[in-house]
Design a protein around this motif. Structure first.
Motif, PDB file in Angstrom:
ATOM      1  N   ARG A 169      22.217  61.341  31.466  1.00 48.36           N
ATOM      2  CA  ARG A 169      23.588  61.808  30.983  1.00 48.36           C
ATOM      3  C   ARG A 169      23.500  62.828  29.947  1.00 48.36           C
ATOM      4  O   ARG A 169      24.065  63.924  29.697  1.00 48.36           O
ATOM      5  N   ALA A 170      22.706  62.482  28.751  1.00 48.85           N
ATOM      6  CA  ALA A 170      22.602  63.389  27.576  1.00 48.85           C
ATOM      7  C   ALA A 170      21.878  64.903  28.225  1.00 48.85           C
ATOM      8  O   ALA A 170      22.308  66.022  27.984  1.00 48.85           O
ATOM      9  N   LEU A 171      20.942  64.655  29.094  1.00 49.47           N
ATOM     10  CA  LEU A 171      20.402  65.947  29.511  1.00 49.47           C
ATOM     11  C   LEU A 171      21.283  66.928  30.569  1.00 49.47           C
ATOM     12  O   LEU A 171      21.409  68.057  30.176  1.00 49.47           O
ATOM     13  N   GLN A 172      22.196  65.923  31.351  1.00 51.42           N
ATOM     14  CA  GLN A 172      23.034  66.886  32.061  1.00 51.42           C
ATOM     15  C   GLN A 172      24.162  67.531  31.113  1.00 51.42           C
ATOM     16  O   GLN A 172      24.641  68.735  31.448  1.00 51.42           O
ATOM     17  N   ALA A 173      24.663  66.745  29.945  1.00 50.13           N
ATOM     18  CA  ALA A 173      25.523  67.385  29.087  1.00 50.13           C
ATOM     19  C   ALA A 173      24.704  68.608  28.342  1.00 50.13           C
ATOM     20  O   ALA A 173      25.445  69.742  28.299  1.00 50.13           O
ATOM     21  N   MET A 174      23.391  68.454  27.998  1.00 50.05           N
ATOM     22  CA  MET A 174      22.843  69.642  27.304  1.00 50.05           C
ATOM     23  C   MET A 174      22.553  70.606  28.291  1.00 50.05           C
ATOM     24  O   MET A 174      22.843  72.021  27.688  1.00 50.05           O
ATOM     25  N   LEU A 175      22.423  70.446  29.560  1.00 55.77           N
ATOM     26  CA  LEU A 175      22.263  71.631  30.680  1.00 55.77           C
ATOM     27  C   LEU A 175      23.627  72.362  30.797  1.00 55.77           C
ATOM     28  O   LEU A 175      23.551  73.651  30.890  1.00 55.77           O
TER      29      LEU A 175
ATOM     30  N   ALA B   4      33.156  65.891  30.376  1.00 60.61           N
ATOM     31  CA  ALA B   4      33.525  64.739  31.018  1.00 60.61           C
ATOM     32  C   ALA B   4      33.813  64.715  32.558  1.00 60.61           C
ATOM     33  O   ALA B   4      32.912  64.163  33.344  1.00 60.61           O
ATOM     34  N   GLU B   5      34.635  65.788  32.790  1.00 60.14           N
ATOM     35  CA  GLU B   5      34.885  65.903  34.305  1.00 60.14           C
ATOM     36  C   GLU B   5      33.344  66.456  35.036  1.00 60.14           C
ATOM     37  O   GLU B   5      33.121  65.955  36.052  1.00 60.14           O
ATOM     38  N   ALA B   6      32.718  67.267  34.313  1.00 58.92           N
ATOM     39  CA  ALA B   6      31.302  67.704  34.874  1.00 58.92           C
ATOM     40  C   ALA B   6      30.327  66.672  34.943  1.00 58.92           C
ATOM     41  O   ALA B   6      29.514  66.694  36.018  1.00 58.92           O
ATOM     42  N   LEU B   7      30.355  65.603  34.203  1.00 60.74           N
ATOM     43  CA  LEU B   7      29.544  64.517  34.277  1.00 60.74           C
ATOM     44  C   LEU B   7      29.942  63.174  35.039  1.00 60.74           C
ATOM     45  O   LEU B   7      29.496  62.179  35.445  1.00 60.74           O
ATOM     46  N   GLY B   8      31.226  63.441  35.452  1.00 62.74           N
ATOM     47  CA  GLY B   8      31.777  62.397  36.139  1.00 62.74           C
ATOM     48  C   GLY B   8      32.068  61.138  35.448  1.00 62.74           C
ATOM     49  O   GLY B   8      31.955  59.974  35.813  1.00 62.74           O
ATOM     50  N   THR B   9      32.497  61.260  34.094  1.00 61.50           N
ATOM     51  CA  THR B   9      32.879  60.145  33.038  1.00 61.50           C
ATOM     52  C   THR B   9      34.017  60.268  32.328  1.00 61.50           C
ATOM     53  O   THR B   9      34.687  61.251  32.795  1.00 61.50           O
ATOM     54  N   ASN B  10      34.347  59.899  31.319  1.00 62.11           N
ATOM     55  CA  ASN B  10      35.445  59.899  30.486  1.00 62.11           C
ATOM     56  C   ASN B  10      34.849  60.721  29.093  1.00 62.11           C
ATOM     57  O   ASN B  10      33.794  60.543  28.404  1.00 62.11           O
ATOM     58  N   SER B  11      35.835  61.226  28.359  1.00 65.04           N
ATOM     59  CA  SER B  11      35.991  61.910  27.301  1.00 65.04           C
ATOM     60  C   SER B  11      35.431  61.119  26.078  1.00 65.04           C
ATOM     61  O   SER B  11      34.513  61.765  25.646  1.00 65.04           O
ATOM     62  N   SER B  12      35.734  59.917  25.983  1.00 65.78           N
ATOM     63  CA  SER B  12      35.306  59.098  24.999  1.00 65.78           C
ATOM     64  C   SER B  12      33.612  59.015  24.843  1.00 65.78           C
ATOM     65  O   SER B  12      32.871  58.936  24.055  1.00 65.78           O
ATOM     66  N   LEU B  13      33.065  58.562  26.289  1.00 64.45           N
ATOM     67  CA  LEU B  13      31.970  58.473  26.430  1.00 64.45           C
ATOM     68  C   LEU B  13      31.287  59.506  26.213  1.00 64.45           C
ATOM     69  O   LEU B  13      29.937  59.718  25.394  1.00 64.45           O
ATOM     70  N   VAL B  14      31.609  61.012  26.534  1.00 69.93           N
ATOM     71  CA  VAL B  14      31.181  62.275  26.221  1.00 69.93           C
ATOM     72  C   VAL B  14      31.071  62.465  24.662  1.00 69.93           C
ATOM     73  O   VAL B  14      30.004  62.751  24.022  1.00 69.93           O
ATOM     74  N   ARG B  15      32.096  62.021  23.937  1.00 73.15           N
ATOM     75  CA  ARG B  15      32.111  62.121  22.660  1.00 73.15           C
ATOM     76  C   ARG B  15      30.857  61.427  21.757  1.00 73.15           C
ATOM     77  O   ARG B  15      30.409  61.688  20.875  1.00 73.15           O
ATOM     78  N   ARG B  16      30.737  60.031  22.190  1.00 70.39           N
ATOM     79  CA  ARG B  16      29.754  59.112  21.851  1.00 70.39           C
ATOM     80  C   ARG B  16      28.422  59.645  22.071  1.00 70.39           C
ATOM     81  O   ARG B  16      27.425  59.603  21.348  1.00 70.39           O
ATOM     82  N   LEU B  17      28.310  60.324  23.029  1.00 73.28           N
ATOM     83  CA  LEU B  17      26.978  60.741  23.589  1.00 73.28           C
ATOM     84  C   LEU B  17      26.596  62.010  22.692  1.00 73.28           C
ATOM     85  O   LEU B  17      25.455  62.298  22.614  1.00 73.28           O
ATOM     86  N   LEU B  18      27.474  62.987  22.270  1.00 72.44           N
ATOM     87  CA  LEU B  18      27.171  64.289  21.346  1.00 72.44           C
ATOM     88  C   LEU B  18      27.010  63.589  19.972  1.00 72.44           C
ATOM     89  O   LEU B  18      26.404  64.539  19.261  1.00 72.44           O
ATOM     90  N   VAL B  19      27.554  62.403  19.673  1.00 72.18           N
ATOM     91  CA  VAL B  19      27.039  62.156  18.169  1.00 72.18           C
ATOM     92  C   VAL B  19      25.769  62.452  17.668  1.00 72.18           C
ATOM     93  O   VAL B  19      25.259  63.063  16.889  1.00 72.18           O
ATOM     94  N   PRO B  20      24.767  61.553  18.510  1.00 73.07           N
ATOM     95  CA  PRO B  20      23.285  61.826  17.771  1.00 73.07           C
ATOM     96  C   PRO B  20      22.795  63.176  18.408  1.00 73.07           C
ATOM     97  O   PRO B  20      21.672  63.599  17.396  1.00 73.07           O
ATOM     98  N   LEU B  21      23.314  63.838  19.257  1.00 75.83           N
ATOM     99  CA  LEU B  21      22.717  65.206  19.387  1.00 75.83           C
ATOM    100  C   LEU B  21      23.042  66.017  18.277  1.00 75.83           C
ATOM    101  O   LEU B  21      22.446  66.872  18.025  1.00 75.83           O
TER     102      LEU B  21
END
Length: 150
Positions: free
Chosen positions: A8-14, A33-50
């Motif tokens: 998921r992190a790699l897909q977001a970074m791509l 979130a739309e591109a990853l097929g998930t929700n915005s809150s998961l994306v925001r949590r994913l972006l924190v460590p990045l």
């Protein structure tokens, strides 16, 4: 259960790398979130460590979003992996069992060493690849899969 945090992190970074090539604009968590097929809150949590690792810059607010903090050619897949997975080992050793033979008391130590070797090999492989390399490889796969491609 399979851990999909790295993918998921790699897909977001791509996705952010493509946006950086296009016009360098930020990408909203909703669009990611739309591109990853998930929700915005998961994306925001994913972006924190990045973001904490200096791979992504985020701005808050109505016109906010995320973008790469460095060029894709300077971001290794190992960095993305470490952000996504943290210190979680690739494998978990099964719980201690009854020691029924001379070998079983040493199974956990053996497995810990094996896990360390595999994690080292994974990190070495990912360290030699950048986000730009991954984008180039995926574009090659996309070209090869088009009808009429050699």
């Amino acid at each position: 259960m399979l851990d999909i945090r790295f993918s998921r992190a790699l897909q977001a970074m791509l996705y952010l790398a493509v946006a950086a090539e296009d016009d360098g604009s930020t990408v909203s968590s909703g669009r990611l979130a739309e591109a990853l097929g998930t929700n915005s809150s998961l994306v925001r949590r994913l972006l924190v460590p990045l973001g904490a690792a200096g791979l992504v810059e985020s701005t808050k607010g109505r016109s906010g979003g995320a973008r790469l903090a460095r060029p894709a050619g300077e971001i290794t897949l190992a960095e993305i992996h470490r952000c996504a997975v943290g210190e979680k080992p690739i494998w978990a050793c099964s719980p201690e069992t009854e020691h029924v033979c001379p070998v079983t008391p040493h199974a956990a130590a053996y497995f810990a060493g094996l896990t360390a070797d595999v994690e080292q090999a994974v990190q070495a492989s990912l360290e030699g690849r950048t986000l730009a390399d991954a984008l180039r490889e995926m574009r090659g796969l996309a070209s090869a899969s088009r009808p009429g491609s050699p």
